[in-house]
Write a protein that holds these residues in place. Structure first.
Motif, PDB file in Angstrom:
ATOM      1  N   GLY A   1       0.757  -1.127  -0.100  1.00 41.76           N
ATOM      2  CA  GLY A   1       0.024  -0.305   0.020  1.00 41.76           C
ATOM      3  C   GLY A   1       0.779   1.294  -0.117  1.00 41.76           C
ATOM      4  O   GLY A   1       0.564   2.062  -0.780  1.00 41.76           O
ATOM      5  N   LEU A   2       1.936   1.317   0.942  1.00 40.82           N
ATOM      6  CA  LEU A   2       2.791   2.381   0.765  1.00 40.82           C
ATOM      7  C   LEU A   2       3.552   2.646  -0.383  1.00 40.82           C
ATOM      8  O   LEU A   2       3.845   3.772  -0.870  1.00 40.82           O
ATOM      9  CB  LEU A   2       3.742   2.181   1.978  1.00 40.82           C
ATOM     10  CG  LEU A   2       3.031   2.365   3.490  1.00 40.82           C
ATOM     11  CD1 LEU A   2       4.259   2.193   4.433  1.00 40.82           C
ATOM     12  CD2 LEU A   2       2.463   3.789   3.752  1.00 40.82           C
ATOM     13  N   LEU A   3       3.803   1.308  -0.993  1.00 41.13           N
ATOM     14  CA  LEU A   3       4.570   1.430  -2.054  1.00 41.13           C
ATOM     15  C   LEU A   3       3.601   2.124  -3.260  1.00 41.13           C
ATOM     16  O   LEU A   3       4.152   2.800  -4.161  1.00 41.13           O
ATOM     17  CB  LEU A   3       5.136   0.102  -2.844  1.00 41.13           C
ATOM     18  CG  LEU A   3       5.876  -0.059  -3.837  1.00 41.13           C
ATOM     19  CD1 LEU A   3       7.527   0.480  -3.701  1.00 41.13           C
ATOM     20  CD2 LEU A   3       6.128  -1.530  -4.301  1.00 41.13           C
TER      21      LEU A   3
ATOM     22  N   LEU B   1      11.826   3.047   1.913  1.00 39.06           N
ATOM     23  CA  LEU B   1      10.997   1.831   2.220  1.00 39.06           C
ATOM     24  C   LEU B   1      11.294   0.482   2.153  1.00 39.06           C
ATOM     25  O   LEU B   1      11.097  -0.209   3.085  1.00 39.06           O
ATOM     26  CB  LEU B   1       9.574   1.977   1.311  1.00 39.06           C
ATOM     27  CG  LEU B   1       8.234   1.175   1.610  1.00 39.06           C
ATOM     28  CD1 LEU B   1       7.706   1.358   2.802  1.00 39.06           C
ATOM     29  CD2 LEU B   1       7.111   1.265   0.506  1.00 39.06           C
ATOM     30  N   ILE B   2      11.971   0.366   1.003  1.00 40.77           N
ATOM     31  CA  ILE B   2      12.579  -1.253   0.826  1.00 40.77           C
ATOM     32  C   ILE B   2      13.460  -1.362   2.022  1.00 40.77           C
ATOM     33  O   ILE B   2      13.753  -2.469   2.878  1.00 40.77           O
ATOM     34  CB  ILE B   2      13.246  -1.468  -0.383  1.00 40.77           C
ATOM     35  CG1 ILE B   2      11.994  -1.251  -1.112  1.00 40.77           C
ATOM     36  CG2 ILE B   2      13.639  -2.616  -0.316  1.00 40.77           C
ATOM     37  CD1 ILE B   2      12.603  -1.345  -2.765  1.00 40.77           C
ATOM     38  N   ALA B   3      14.452  -0.464   2.257  1.00 42.82           N
ATOM     39  CA  ALA B   3      15.273  -0.566   3.239  1.00 42.82           C
ATOM     40  C   ALA B   3      14.809  -0.512   4.815  1.00 42.82           C
ATOM     41  O   ALA B   3      15.261  -1.216   5.662  1.00 42.82           O
ATOM     42  CB  ALA B   3      16.374   0.954   3.336  1.00 42.82           C
ATOM     43  N   ALA B   4      13.542   0.307   4.974  1.00 39.14           N
ATOM     44  CA  ALA B   4      13.131   0.101   6.403  1.00 39.14           C
ATOM     45  C   ALA B   4      12.384  -1.335   6.652  1.00 39.14           C
ATOM     46  O   ALA B   4      12.362  -1.972   7.401  1.00 39.14           O
ATOM     47  CB  ALA B   4      12.013   1.172   6.241  1.00 39.14           C
ATOM     48  N   ALA B   5      12.017  -1.812   5.325  1.00 39.19           N
ATOM     49  CA  ALA B   5      11.126  -3.205   5.351  1.00 39.19           C
ATOM     50  C   ALA B   5      12.561  -4.459   5.842  1.00 39.19           C
ATOM     51  O   ALA B   5      12.119  -5.313   6.647  1.00 39.19           O
ATOM     52  CB  ALA B   5      10.918  -3.575   4.047  1.00 39.19           C
TER      53      ALA B   5
ATOM     54  N   LEU C   1       5.606  -4.071   8.261  1.00 46.29           N
ATOM     55  CA  LEU C   1       6.014  -3.955   6.562  1.00 46.29           C
ATOM     56  C   LEU C   1       6.175  -5.222   6.059  1.00 46.29           C
ATOM     57  O   LEU C   1       6.105  -5.601   4.962  1.00 46.29           O
ATOM     58  CB  LEU C   1       7.258  -3.315   6.595  1.00 46.29           C
ATOM     59  CG  LEU C   1       7.025  -1.613   6.960  1.00 46.29           C
ATOM     60  CD1 LEU C   1       8.471  -1.174   6.551  1.00 46.29           C
ATOM     61  CD2 LEU C   1       6.025  -1.211   6.317  1.00 46.29           C
ATOM     62  N   VAL C   2       6.462  -6.556   6.884  1.00 41.69           N
ATOM     63  CA  VAL C   2       6.791  -7.763   6.284  1.00 41.69           C
ATOM     64  C   VAL C   2       6.381  -8.558   7.452  1.00 41.69           C
ATOM     65  O   VAL C   2       6.099  -8.498   8.487  1.00 41.69           O
ATOM     66  CB  VAL C   2       8.486  -7.887   6.239  1.00 41.69           C
ATOM     67  CG1 VAL C   2       9.019  -6.950   5.061  1.00 41.69           C
ATOM     68  CG2 VAL C   2       9.019  -7.794   7.489  1.00 41.69           C
TER      69      VAL C   2
END
Length: 440
Positions: free
Chosen positions: A11-13, A40-44, A147-148
């Protein structure tokens, strides 16, 4: 440990891609979107590495409510305990043996609060006896930032045994004996003029056999007195199950060997209720299993344990070795029940020759488990030349079986030619008849 991106991440993506629609007039937005997506990917991934060790706090166990039995639906419970102060949003999926039939959904999703536990249940039906292997349990839980999903395998692989179906054996017993006979065999029934075990004296009644009159008691009482007998107890029954090639035949979705096993269990259960000792022997070219005659719950458990992984083999059985083993290990007169199948002259001859090892000390009963299709082939009208040949072969097999069973009877034994459907009831009826007539 694996990770799966959550709906919140996607959703954030998607939200981060919205500014791209304005990037034609504002090119710098492309850099902003790229930076947002990268963060966002780094945070995930950071969220995953921070959260993944939380799974160590969970305790997952697999519990079976009862032991597995062939064809029976059995419940498998998954217990999850959270002894930590953290909360979890979990998805659970158990790895069950693929050979078993899954009756329910093995997947569950729920929230687990601090210092709490939860469970879910699904059902399996094993199609055959033997050993089966459960794998580990797959657990997914949401990370701290949601996030994951962190995924891990917990618990240990677990082996289980699938036993013969004792419930089915008791159903055969009840169906064969009926309500009255079932109660009678439990309470040591008295049958006038039958059995050999003395029970009491009573006044003579017209119709009593003269050989049962006690002349000493009559002289003492100056009144005709009859001995009353009852079905004998503590007799010996041994069930010998053929584990050779003919017992590998499949009828109604199961082998003749499995049918013989459940009929054997029904007979042994009836023996225990009647106060008799029952033993079991499974043989092929050699004796595979032997349990000496006993009775009681522990003995039946030992029988189930011995039978859970036995399978028939594509070899010719040796009746001589099996019967010699019985003769040498059983000195007391016994009722020997032989569950087998014979379709040719050679196997019939070997069976008849080997029976001499049991007679006259023991009373053998030979039960041949036939194929209902043979009788159908003989009774139906042939429509073409192929049907004529099939009918001729079926008639020859039936003739050879009947000839072999007649020879058994001429030797002083008992014989039954049954189908898989009638095996259990006919065995129990014959056993009761032997008891009532005092043939042992």
């Amino acid at each position: 440990m694996q990770l799966v991106f959550s709906r919140q991440f996607y959703g954030l993506l998607i939200i981060g891609l919205v500014p791209l629609s304005l990037s034609w007039s504002l090119p710098f937005l492309r850099s902003v979107v790229f930076a947002f997506d990268a963060l966002l990917i780094a945070a995930a991934f950071v969220d995953y590495f921070i959260s993944r060790r939380r799974i160590d706090a969970l305790i997952v166990k697999r519990v079976f409510d009862k032991r597995f039995a062939i064809g029976d639906r059995s419940a498998v419970r998954i217990l999850i305990e959270n002894p930590s102060p953290r909360s979890f949003h979990l998805q659970i999926k158990d790895e069950y043996p693929p050979e078993m039939r899954l009756d329910d959904d093995r997947h569950a999703e729920f929230a687990l609060g601090p210092y709490s536990d939860a469970q879910f249940t699904y059902s399996l039906s094993p199609p055959r006896r033997g050993h089966y292997e459960f794998g580990r349990t797959a657990v997914r839980f949401l990370s701290r930032l949601r996030l994951v999903w962190c995924q891990a395998l917990v618990g240990q692989p677990e082996a289980v045994k699938v036993y013969p179906n004792m419930r089915r054996a008791r159903e055969i017993e009840l169906k064969a004996l009926g309500a009255q006979s079932f109660l009678a065999i439990q309470r040591r029934a008295v049958r006038r003029g039958e059995g050999r075990e003395f029970e009491s004296m009573r006044d003579y009644v017209r119709g009593d056999e003269l050989r049962h009159i006690s002349w000493t008691a009559t002289a003492r009482r100056s009144k005709l007195t009859t001995r009353q007998y009852q079905i004998e107890r503590d007799q010996t029954v041994i069930v010998a199950v053929d584990g050779g090639r003919l017992m590998t035949g499949i009828i109604g979705g199961e082998t003749k060997f499995d049918t013989a096993i459940h009929a054997s269990l029904a007979l042994m259960s009836a023996c225990a209720r009647a106060g008799d000792n029952a033993g079991l022997l499974v043989f092929g070219r050699r004796v595979k299993k032997f349990l000496p005659p006993k009775r009681g719950l522990e003995h039946m458990d030992a029988v189930l344990e011995a039978l859970h992984d036995l399978e028939p083999e594509m070899i010719e059985p040796s009746y001589a070795r099996a019967f010699q083993f019985i003769a040498s290990s059983t000195k007391k007169r016994a009722f020997i029940v032989i569950l087998t199948d014979v379709i040719d002259k050679e196997s019939s001859k070997e069976l008849i020759r080997a029976l001499k090892l049991l007679r006259p000390r023991h009373l053998p009963l030979v039960a041949t488990i036939g194929d209902r299709d043979l009788n159908v082939a003989v009774s139906s009208k042939p429509e073409n030349i192929k049907d004529v040949f099939v009918q001729s072969a079926a008639e020859e097999i039936i003739f050879q079986r009947e000839s072999a069973l007649r020879l058994v009877e001429t030797m002083g034994g008992l014989a039954l030619d049954v189908t898989t459907q009638t095996l259990g009831p006919r065995l129990l009826e014959t056993y009761l008849r032997v008891k009532e007539k005092g043939l042992l």
